[in-house]
Design a protein around this motif. Structure first.
Motif, PDB file in Angstrom:
ATOM      1  N   GLY A 228       0.826  -1.199  -0.090  1.00  0.00           N
ATOM      2  CA  GLY A 228      -0.003  -0.018   0.147  1.00  0.00           C
ATOM      3  C   GLY A 228       0.750   1.252   0.016  1.00  0.00           C
ATOM      4  O   GLY A 228       1.917   1.337  -0.492  1.00  0.00           O
ATOM      5  N   ALA A 229       0.217   2.375   0.555  1.00  0.00           N
ATOM      6  CA  ALA A 229       0.866   3.663   0.689  1.00  0.00           C
ATOM      7  C   ALA A 229       1.960   3.754   1.793  1.00  0.00           C
ATOM      8  O   ALA A 229       1.442   3.492   2.920  1.00  0.00           O
ATOM      9  CB  ALA A 229       0.083   4.756   0.380  1.00  0.00           C
ATOM     10  N   LEU A 230       2.786   4.257   1.548  1.00  0.00           N
ATOM     11  CA  LEU A 230       3.844   4.804   2.863  1.00  0.00           C
ATOM     12  C   LEU A 230       3.857   6.413   2.694  1.00  0.00           C
ATOM     13  O   LEU A 230       4.240   7.003   1.581  1.00  0.00           O
ATOM     14  CB  LEU A 230       5.235   4.465   2.879  1.00  0.00           C
ATOM     15  N   THR A 231       2.914   7.234   3.739  1.00  0.00           N
ATOM     16  CA  THR A 231       2.693   8.491   3.652  1.00  0.00           C
ATOM     17  C   THR A 231       3.725   9.281   4.450  1.00  0.00           C
ATOM     18  O   THR A 231       4.138   8.668   5.708  1.00  0.00           O
ATOM     19  CB  THR A 231       1.347   8.755   3.826  1.00  0.00           C
ATOM     20  N   LEU A 232       3.847  10.449   4.261  1.00  0.00           N
ATOM     21  CA  LEU A 232       4.459  11.555   5.195  1.00  0.00           C
ATOM     22  C   LEU A 232       3.516  12.523   5.086  1.00  0.00           C
ATOM     23  O   LEU A 232       3.517  13.507   4.062  1.00  0.00           O
ATOM     24  CB  LEU A 232       5.878  11.995   4.665  1.00  0.00           C
ATOM     25  N   PHE A 238      -3.506  17.647   2.856  1.00  0.00           N
ATOM     26  CA  PHE A 238      -2.479  18.698   2.399  1.00  0.00           C
ATOM     27  C   PHE A 238      -1.915  18.313   1.077  1.00  0.00           C
ATOM     28  O   PHE A 238      -1.283  16.869   1.139  1.00  0.00           O
ATOM     29  CB  PHE A 238      -1.118  18.651   3.542  1.00  0.00           C
ATOM     30  N   PRO A 239      -1.889  19.221   0.142  1.00  0.00           N
ATOM     31  CA  PRO A 239      -1.437  18.776  -1.220  1.00  0.00           C
ATOM     32  C   PRO A 239       0.210  18.675  -1.283  1.00  0.00           C
ATOM     33  O   PRO A 239       0.691  18.013  -2.009  1.00  0.00           O
ATOM     34  CB  PRO A 239      -1.660  19.914  -1.911  1.00  0.00           C
ATOM     35  N   THR A 240       0.835  18.979  -0.164  1.00  0.00           N
ATOM     36  CA  THR A 240       2.394  18.782   0.011  1.00  0.00           C
ATOM     37  C   THR A 240       2.869  17.448   0.511  1.00  0.00           C
ATOM     38  O   THR A 240       3.797  17.202   0.759  1.00  0.00           O
ATOM     39  CB  THR A 240       2.997  19.726   0.578  1.00  0.00           C
ATOM     40  N   ALA A 241       1.900  16.756   1.031  1.00  0.00           N
ATOM     41  CA  ALA A 241       2.002  15.223   1.554  1.00  0.00           C
ATOM     42  C   ALA A 241       2.757  14.497   0.574  1.00  0.00           C
ATOM     43  O   ALA A 241       2.199  14.559  -0.660  1.00  0.00           O
ATOM     44  CB  ALA A 241       0.834  14.784   2.246  1.00  0.00           C
ATOM     45  N   THR A 242       3.391  13.605   1.130  1.00  0.00           N
ATOM     46  CA  THR A 242       4.068  12.529   0.152  1.00  0.00           C
ATOM     47  C   THR A 242       3.245  11.101   0.185  1.00  0.00           C
ATOM     48  O   THR A 242       3.107  10.704   1.500  1.00  0.00           O
ATOM     49  CB  THR A 242       5.576  12.463   0.525  1.00  0.00           C
ATOM     50  N   SER A 243       3.350  10.424  -0.655  1.00  0.00           N
ATOM     51  CA  SER A 243       2.647   9.262  -0.673  1.00  0.00           C
ATOM     52  C   SER A 243       3.281   8.285  -1.636  1.00  0.00           C
ATOM     53  O   SER A 243       3.592   8.654  -2.794  1.00  0.00           O
ATOM     54  CB  SER A 243       1.023   9.229  -1.105  1.00  0.00           C
ATOM     55  N   ILE A 244       4.079   7.231  -1.100  1.00  0.00           N
ATOM     56  CA  ILE A 244       4.726   6.274  -2.143  1.00  0.00           C
ATOM     57  C   ILE A 244       4.140   5.108  -1.943  1.00  0.00           C
ATOM     58  O   ILE A 244       3.984   4.388  -0.897  1.00  0.00           O
ATOM     59  CB  ILE A 244       6.357   6.239  -1.529  1.00  0.00           C
ATOM     60  N   ASN A 245       3.932   4.477  -3.057  1.00  0.00           N
ATOM     61  CA  ASN A 245       3.279   2.863  -3.305  1.00  0.00           C
ATOM     62  C   ASN A 245       4.721   2.121  -2.863  1.00  0.00           C
ATOM     63  O   ASN A 245       5.612   2.053  -3.486  1.00  0.00           O
ATOM     64  CB  ASN A 245       2.809   2.620  -4.431  1.00  0.00           C
ATOM     65  N   PHE A 373       7.852  -1.761 -10.495  1.00  0.00           N
ATOM     66  CA  PHE A 373       7.364  -1.389 -11.967  1.00  0.00           C
ATOM     67  C   PHE A 373       6.427  -0.136 -11.759  1.00  0.00           C
ATOM     68  O   PHE A 373       5.815   0.250 -12.675  1.00  0.00           O
ATOM     69  CB  PHE A 373       6.596  -2.276 -12.931  1.00  0.00           C
ATOM     70  N   ASP A 374       6.947   0.791 -10.900  1.00  0.00           N
ATOM     71  CA  ASP A 374       6.320   2.016 -10.495  1.00  0.00           C
ATOM     72  C   ASP A 374       7.429   3.014 -10.236  1.00  0.00           C
ATOM     73  O   ASP A 374       8.011   3.263  -9.138  1.00  0.00           O
ATOM     74  CB  ASP A 374       5.449   1.781  -9.181  1.00  0.00           C
ATOM     75  N   GLU A 375       7.652   3.759 -11.279  1.00  0.00           N
ATOM     76  CA  GLU A 375       9.059   4.409 -11.567  1.00  0.00           C
ATOM     77  C   GLU A 375       8.889   5.679 -10.776  1.00  0.00           C
ATOM     78  O   GLU A 375       9.680   6.158 -10.123  1.00  0.00           O
ATOM     79  CB  GLU A 375       9.168   4.861 -13.048  1.00  0.00           C
ATOM     80  N   GLN A 376       7.666   6.363 -10.494  1.00  0.00           N
ATOM     81  CA  GLN A 376       7.287   7.459  -9.652  1.00  0.00           C
ATOM     82  C   GLN A 376       7.605   7.095  -8.173  1.00  0.00           C
ATOM     83  O   GLN A 376       8.129   7.860  -7.393  1.00  0.00           O
ATOM     84  CB  GLN A 376       5.830   7.858  -9.852  1.00  0.00           C
ATOM     85  N   SER A 377       7.244   5.907  -7.606  1.00  0.00           N
ATOM     86  CA  SER A 377       7.340   5.665  -6.421  1.00  0.00           C
ATOM     87  C   SER A 377       8.645   5.217  -6.109  1.00  0.00           C
ATOM     88  O   SER A 377       9.496   5.479  -5.173  1.00  0.00           O
ATOM     89  CB  SER A 377       6.468   4.432  -6.227  1.00  0.00           C
ATOM     90  N   GLU A 378       9.508   4.801  -7.226  1.00  0.00           N
ATOM     91  CA  GLU A 378      10.863   4.325  -6.873  1.00  0.00           C
ATOM     92  C   GLU A 378      11.861   5.694  -7.011  1.00  0.00           C
ATOM     93  O   GLU A 378      12.671   5.548  -5.941  1.00  0.00           O
ATOM     94  CB  GLU A 378      11.394   3.615  -8.310  1.00  0.00           C
ATOM     95  N   LEU A 379      11.296   6.321  -7.634  1.00  0.00           N
ATOM     96  CA  LEU A 379      12.123   7.849  -7.567  1.00  0.00           C
ATOM     97  C   LEU A 379      11.955   8.507  -6.016  1.00  0.00           C
ATOM     98  O   LEU A 379      12.715   8.988  -5.398  1.00  0.00           O
ATOM     99  CB  LEU A 379      11.713   8.770  -8.586  1.00  0.00           C
ATOM    100  N   ALA A 380      10.742   8.603  -5.589  1.00  0.00           N
ATOM    101  CA  ALA A 380      10.161   9.137  -4.314  1.00  0.00           C
ATOM    102  C   ALA A 380      10.856   8.287  -3.460  1.00  0.00           C
ATOM    103  O   ALA A 380      11.475   8.956  -1.987  1.00  0.00           O
ATOM    104  CB  ALA A 380       8.821   9.160  -4.061  1.00  0.00           C
ATOM    105  N   MET A 381      11.044   6.915  -3.161  1.00  0.00           N
ATOM    106  CA  MET A 381      11.512   6.190  -2.234  1.00  0.00           C
ATOM    107  C   MET A 381      13.101   6.565  -2.092  1.00  0.00           C
ATOM    108  O   MET A 381      13.909   6.525  -1.111  1.00  0.00           O
ATOM    109  CB  MET A 381      11.250   4.715  -2.615  1.00  0.00           C
ATOM    110  N   SER A 382      13.688   6.438  -3.676  1.00  0.00           N
ATOM    111  CA  SER A 382      15.014   6.774  -3.352  1.00  0.00           C
ATOM    112  C   SER A 382      15.569   8.083  -2.881  1.00  0.00           C
ATOM    113  O   SER A 382      16.291   8.085  -2.226  1.00  0.00           O
ATOM    114  CB  SER A 382      15.668   6.773  -4.894  1.00  0.00           C
ATOM    115  N   SER A 383      14.563   9.255  -2.985  1.00  0.00           N
ATOM    116  CA  SER A 383      15.045  10.643  -2.342  1.00  0.00           C
ATOM    117  C   SER A 383      14.899  10.395  -0.742  1.00  0.00           C
ATOM    118  O   SER A 383      15.470  11.029  -0.465  1.00  0.00           O
ATOM    119  CB  SER A 383      13.744  11.412  -3.015  1.00  0.00           C
TER     120      SER A 383
END
Length: 658
Positions: A228-232, A238-245, A373-383
């Motif tokens: 599921g989602a890992l959220t900050l 809040f639109p600035t909140a982070t959600s990573i699959n 296979f979720d590039e956006q989540s991979e980039l966010a997790m890497s950050s």
């Protein structure tokens, strides 16, 4: 899903296998079967239908196989068709494993028969296919068409393992002297076949048997514990909140020894099972039967026979202890005690590495990475991972693995390696899980008036601190087994095994194969790290002696405690200090049993009884002796400590007043 595996053992049962060689007391067959039984009992213990076993007897007196009408397949017997292995199958197989009276039988033909059995059973499906040949190489072998046989095994992805009794093995350092020409030639033929196979093993069985005692750590496939989602922050507010699959798996899991089940011996195999046994008996076919527990509940009832009345389980209600009162909460209202949670994984805050104490770790480690296979989540997790690493910080998160589950706090630690970035997590304690204990400082003494003293008989001197430091440094095992560059590790994790788990496994496996034999001693590999290395202990003996000298260690602990106990009794006003004296006696007794020094305690308690009954400890103290008798703090007998020379009868006699 667990991998499917089909294994056929080809066991040489020829007349030569009844012989004994190389100074062994066991026959070649019994010695070789140590390895085979170990492998088969592992399969039985796994209780998996996808682990299938077949057994072919080579050089048997009779011939029984599907290819027996063709030339070359004489004296081959299928002892067990390829299929799942059970305890009943193991017992049946044991009765078939005995040397024959013949020397005839071709090992290569047995291999061809095994290949045919595997092809028919596994078809073209995905299986791990294995053939294991155990032979002493004394029978005649037809070496023709080995290339075609090897090609067939390669095409079918069959792994061939040849284990020879007293075969030469240069890699293992074993060579048989005075080898017969027949055996030498057969070794050469079998070695050539293995060389043509893309996945073959050729070895002396002595190597395989020597490796039996080394535990095989169970390989467990990781399973997903959260998806599921890992959220900050809260993405819904809040639109600035982070959600990573993300996907979360267990990285480590607690291993436990085998558990025992309650069984009852069947008095009559043909009799109907009693109502206490399970309807479907998983141990059917053996002399034991699994049982289930039955509970009865009683309440006080003066009108019932015996003053108690049976009640049904359904009529019971749950009550929660509140002080000395039971507070009833009905089943319909029980949901008020449950926390209504929804599946979530959210970061609550961050903490520097330096502020986290390792003793707060509470359980198994998990690993969290971006969804595949979720590039956006991979980039966010890497950050996130790189940010935590660069700031030398951990994240603290709250996780609920599925709706309705209790929440857990976890610590998220960044991990970076080439091609893989993730967060490792470990459960954290809640406030109720932490116990705070206050201990006096080790470098100063604070008097009752508040004065601080740094020089005191209870504080270590500079010389004592230095002696202890030198001793601790000398006992460092991190470089004990190191080479010239200090690279080797003394006790690598993958070579340290839990003795409780593997000792239990070994005992059960041995008893399954040899029900009448005694369980062998604990394998040395399990006790390798049970005590400090002897070489290291001898090396640092001078440091130990220096530490003993500086600390002024004296052997007088029992004597000191005895003096304290006598002082408590003598100074006691009536029985005011009796409880304290009895507690001290109990602690002394327990500790001296643990230290295997029962004689010291027995000498003390004999003298104490004499003084109590004679009035030598401040007058008539017989009531304290009765208290000691009631607490069973008399002599330590041989049942309580093996090194005690006091029998149970003598210990009982001691309690009698004289």
């Amino acid at each position: 899903m667990a991998e499917k595996e089909a294994t056929i053992f080809i066991l040489d049962l020829g007349a030569s296998m009844a012989e004994t060689h190389s100074g062994r007391k066991e026959s070649n067959l019994d010695w070789s079967m140590r390895y085979v039984w170990d492998k088969i009992t592992d399969i039985v213990a796994s209780n998996r239908k996808t682990l299938c076993v077949g057994v072919i007897g080579l050089r048997t007196d009779e011939t029984k196989n599907k290819l027996q009408d063709d030339d070359g397949y004489e004296n081959l017997t299928v002892l067990q068709d390829l299929g799942p292995m059970s305890m009943s199958s193991l017992r049946a197989l044991q009765s078939s494993i005995k040397p024959s009276a013949t020397w005839a039988g071709d090992a290569i033909s047995a291999i061809v028969l095994a290949v045919d059995m595997i092809d028919i059973f596994t078809k073209k499906l995905k299986w791990n296919r294995k053939i294991v040949l155990v032979t002493d190489g004394q029978g005649a072998i037809d070496g023709d068409d080995l290339g075609d046989i090897a090609k067939k095994m390669n095409d079918s992805n069959i792994q061939l393992t040849v284990l020879g009794v007293d075969f030469d093995d240069a890699d293992y350092g074993f060579k048989e002297e005075d080898k017969s020409a027949t055996k030498a030639g057969n070794e050469k033929i079998l070695k050539g076949l293995i060389d043509d196979c893309k996945d073959g093993v050729f070895a002396s069985i002595v190597e395989a048997i020597d490796e039996i005692e080394t535990p095989r750590v169970k390989s467990v496939k990781p399973y997903k514990s959260y998806d599921g989602a890992l959220t900050l922050g809260d993405p819904t507010k809040f639109p600035t909140a982070t959600s990573i699959n993300v996907e979360r798996y267990f990285k480590t899991h607690l291993a436990r020894p085998l558990t025992a089940s309650t069984v009852v011996v069947k008095a009559d195999q043909g009799a109907t099972q009693s109502t206490e046994t399970l309807d479907e008996d998983p141990m059917d076919g053996v002399e034991f039967s699994a049982v289930k527990s039955a509970r009865t509940y009683k309440v006080n009832d003066p009108n019932a026979p015996g003053g108690k009345r049976d009640v049904e389980f359904e009529s019971l209600a749950k009550g929660y202890e509140y002080g000395r009162t039971a507070v009833h909460i009905s089943e319909s209202e029980h949901n008020i005690t449950k926390i209504e949670t929804v599946k979530s994984f959210s970061i609550l805050g961050f903490i520097p590495w330096s502020k986290y104490e390792p003793f707060l770790n509470m359980g198994d480690v998990g690993v969290t990475h971006a969804r595949k296979f979720d590039e956006q989540s991979e980039l966010a997790m890497s950050s996130l991972v790189w940010a935590l690493s660069e700031l030398e910080s951990h994240a603290v998160a709250r996780i609920v693995t599925k709706d309705g589950k209790d929440p857990t706090l976890v610590l998220l630690a960044p991990h970076i390696e080439p091609g893989f970035e993730c967060l490792y997590d470990i459960p954290l304690p809640f406030a109720e899980d932490v116990r705070q204990y206050q201990f006096p400082p080790l470098d100063k003494v604070i008097t009752v008036t508040g004065q601080t003293i740094t020089k005191h008989r209870l504080l270590p001197t500079d010389d004592l601190n230095q002696a202890m430091s030198d001793y601790v440094d000398a006992m460092d095992i991190s470089t004990f087994a190191g080479d010239d560059e200090g690279d080797a590790e003394y006790a690598p994790i993958d070579e340290t095994y839990n003795p409780t788990i593997h000792r239990t496994n070994n005992a059960v496996k041995h008893r399954a194969v040899y029900p009448e034999k005694a369980v062998p001693d604990t394998p040395a590999v399990l006790l390798r790290y049970a005590s400090p290395p002897e070489e290291l202990t001898e090396k640092v003996q001078s440091r130990i002696n220096a530490l003993i000298e500086k600390a002024e260690v004296k052997k007088d602990a029992t004597k000191q405690m005895g003096t304290i106990v006598r002082s408590l009794i003598t100074d006691s006003f009536a029985n005011s200090k009796y409880d304290q004296a009895v507690e001290c006696i109990g602690v002394m007794r327990e500790e001296l049993i643990n230290m295997e020094e029962p004689g010291m305690y027995n000498t003390f308690v004999r003298d104490l009884k004499k003084n109590l009954l004679s009035g030598a400890l401040g007058g008539d103290r017989r009531d304290l002796w009765f208290k000691i008798r009631f607490s069973r703090l008399g002599l330590i007998n041989s049942k309580e400590s093996e090194v005690s020379d006091v029998s149970g009868e003598d210990a009982d006699e001691f309690y009698k007043s004289r």
